[in-house]
Design a protein around this motif. Sequence first.
Motif, mmCIF file in Angstrom:
data_model
loop_
_atom_site.group_PDB
_atom_site.id
_atom_site.type_symbol
_atom_site.label_atom_id
_atom_site.label_comp_id
_atom_site.label_asym_id
_atom_site.label_seq_id
_atom_site.Cartn_x
_atom_site.Cartn_y
_atom_site.Cartn_z
ATOM 1 N N ALA A 144 0.843 -1.192 0.000
ATOM 2 C CA ALA A 144 0.000 0.000 0.000
ATOM 3 C C ALA A 144 0.882 1.247 0.000
ATOM 4 N N PRO A 145 0.450 2.296 -0.694
ATOM 5 C CA PRO A 145 1.267 3.506 -0.774
ATOM 6 C C PRO A 145 1.298 4.292 0.530
ATOM 7 N N VAL A 146 2.395 5.011 0.730
ATOM 8 C CA VAL A 146 2.540 5.964 1.827
ATOM 9 C C VAL A 146 2.686 7.329 1.179
ATOM 10 N N ARG A 147 1.856 8.259 1.608
ATOM 11 C CA ARG A 147 1.849 9.606 1.012
ATOM 12 C C ARG A 147 2.270 10.661 2.026
ATOM 13 N N ASP A 148 2.877 11.734 1.504
ATOM 14 C CA ASP A 148 3.214 12.864 2.355
ATOM 15 C C ASP A 148 2.033 13.834 2.387
ATOM 16 N N SER A 149 2.190 14.968 3.066
ATOM 17 C CA SER A 149 1.082 15.910 3.238
ATOM 18 C C SER A 149 0.655 16.572 1.925
ATOM 19 N N LEU A 150 1.491 16.494 0.895
ATOM 20 C CA LEU A 150 1.116 17.034 -0.417
ATOM 21 C C LEU A 150 0.443 15.985 -1.289
ATOM 22 N N GLY A 151 0.345 14.757 -0.777
ATOM 23 C CA GLY A 151 -0.275 13.676 -1.537
ATOM 24 C C GLY A 151 0.692 12.902 -2.407
ATOM 25 N N ASP A 152 1.981 13.254 -2.357
ATOM 26 C CA ASP A 152 2.976 12.537 -3.150
ATOM 27 C C ASP A 152 3.304 11.199 -2.493
ATOM 28 N N ILE A 153 3.471 10.174 -3.299
ATOM 29 C CA ILE A 153 3.835 8.851 -2.781
ATOM 30 C C ILE A 153 5.329 8.850 -2.494
ATOM 31 N N VAL A 154 5.683 8.569 -1.229
ATOM 32 C CA VAL A 154 7.084 8.597 -0.803
ATOM 33 C C VAL A 154 7.625 7.200 -0.512
ATOM 34 N N GLY A 155 6.748 6.229 -0.456
ATOM 35 C CA GLY A 155 7.160 4.871 -0.153
ATOM 36 C C GLY A 155 5.949 3.966 -0.133
ATOM 37 N N LEU A 156 6.142 2.790 0.423
ATOM 38 C CA LEU A 156 5.022 1.855 0.546
ATOM 39 C C LEU A 156 5.213 0.980 1.764
ATOM 40 N N VAL A 157 4.099 0.460 2.250
ATOM 41 C CA VAL A 157 4.161 -0.521 3.327
ATOM 42 C C VAL A 157 3.871 -1.895 2.747
ATOM 43 N N GLU A 158 4.489 -2.878 3.342
ATOM 44 C CA GLU A 158 4.205 -4.279 3.043
ATOM 45 C C GLU A 158 3.584 -4.863 4.304
ATOM 46 N N VAL A 159 2.295 -5.142 4.247
ATOM 47 C CA VAL A 159 1.627 -5.834 5.344
ATOM 48 C C VAL A 159 1.666 -7.305 4.960
ATOM 49 N N VAL A 160 2.336 -8.123 5.761
ATOM 50 C CA VAL A 160 2.628 -9.496 5.352
ATOM 51 C C VAL A 160 2.328 -10.478 6.472
ATOM 52 N N SER A 161 1.834 -11.633 6.072
ATOM 53 C CA SER A 161 1.574 -12.708 7.017
ATOM 54 C C SER A 161 1.777 -14.039 6.313
ATOM 55 N N GLN A 162 1.785 -15.081 7.105
ATOM 56 C CA GLN A 162 1.903 -16.428 6.566
ATOM 57 C C GLN A 162 0.610 -17.175 6.860
ATOM 58 N N ARG A 163 0.063 -17.796 5.823
ATOM 59 C CA ARG A 163 -1.143 -18.597 6.026
ATOM 60 C C ARG A 163 -0.767 -19.849 6.783
ATOM 61 N N LYS A 164 -1.611 -20.197 7.728
ATOM 62 C CA LYS A 164 -1.419 -21.469 8.418
ATOM 63 C C LYS A 164 -1.851 -22.574 7.473
ATOM 64 N N PRO A 165 -1.089 -23.659 7.412
ATOM 65 C CA PRO A 165 -1.477 -24.738 6.510
ATOM 66 C C PRO A 165 -2.823 -25.323 6.903
ATOM 67 N N ASP A 166 -3.653 -25.584 5.913
ATOM 68 C CA ASP A 166 -4.950 -26.202 6.130
ATOM 69 C C ASP A 166 -4.738 -27.708 6.073
ATOM 70 N N PRO A 167 -5.012 -28.424 7.194
ATOM 71 C CA PRO A 167 -4.776 -29.874 7.196
ATOM 72 C C PRO A 167 -5.577 -30.605 6.134
ATOM 73 N N GLN A 168 -6.675 -30.041 5.700
ATOM 74 C CA GLN A 168 -7.506 -30.674 4.677
ATOM 75 C C GLN A 168 -6.868 -30.611 3.278
ATOM 76 N N GLU A 169 -5.934 -29.648 3.079
ATOM 77 C CA GLU A 169 -5.312 -29.494 1.770
ATOM 78 C C GLU A 169 -4.424 -30.676 1.420
ATOM 79 N N ASN A 170 -3.842 -31.333 2.435
ATOM 80 C CA ASN A 170 -2.903 -32.429 2.176
ATOM 81 C C ASN A 170 -3.554 -33.805 2.270
ATOM 82 N N VAL A 171 -4.851 -33.845 2.485
ATOM 83 C CA VAL A 171 -5.548 -35.127 2.582
ATOM 84 C C VAL A 171 -5.686 -35.717 1.185
ATOM 85 N N GLN A 172 -5.317 -37.017 1.060
ATOM 86 C CA GLN A 172 -5.404 -37.657 -0.239
ATOM 87 C C GLN A 172 -6.450 -38.740 -0.257
#
Length: 172
Positions: A144-172
Amino acid sequence: MILRLPLFQQIDAVARAATVMVDGDAVRRIPTAHSTASMLHEDPRDRWAASDNYDVNHDAFIATKKTLIRLSRLCATPCDVNLWMPVPSTPPRIQIVIRNAKEISQFWTWGALHQEMFPEMKQVLETGKRLIVQRGPGMVSVLAPVRDSLGDIVGLVEVVSQRKPDPQENVQ
């Protein structure tokens, strides 16, 4: 308040909040002029000199880091909110300015002071629109963008997580 939504919705909500909560004027002040000037200069006698000369304006850094930590606490699952800034160079490069408590990132290369600009980051910096990214297995980020008080984009944030494995996904 901790968000009890599916993971994508949680981190997207945090990214939306970060866009309005992270002070872009403070973000601009984080890297010092000395640090920025030495970042792209490689000393043939000491290839790590640029990393050794990385310094920040502490007040802006600490205030921004605290905001990022507070934002990360909105997720019910462990997540990080990292701050990235473009490096003035050709070809375009990007620098992780603040990595947070859990040190989760889909993009950061360990030890890199700056890296080649990722296409997803370039898109966010150019369009100003949030973007969901899944690069690694089980990892999900919203940029997501980070803006200064003039509205200019000066950087970005990375909001990040790891999904927990779903035990049902590996069931065969």
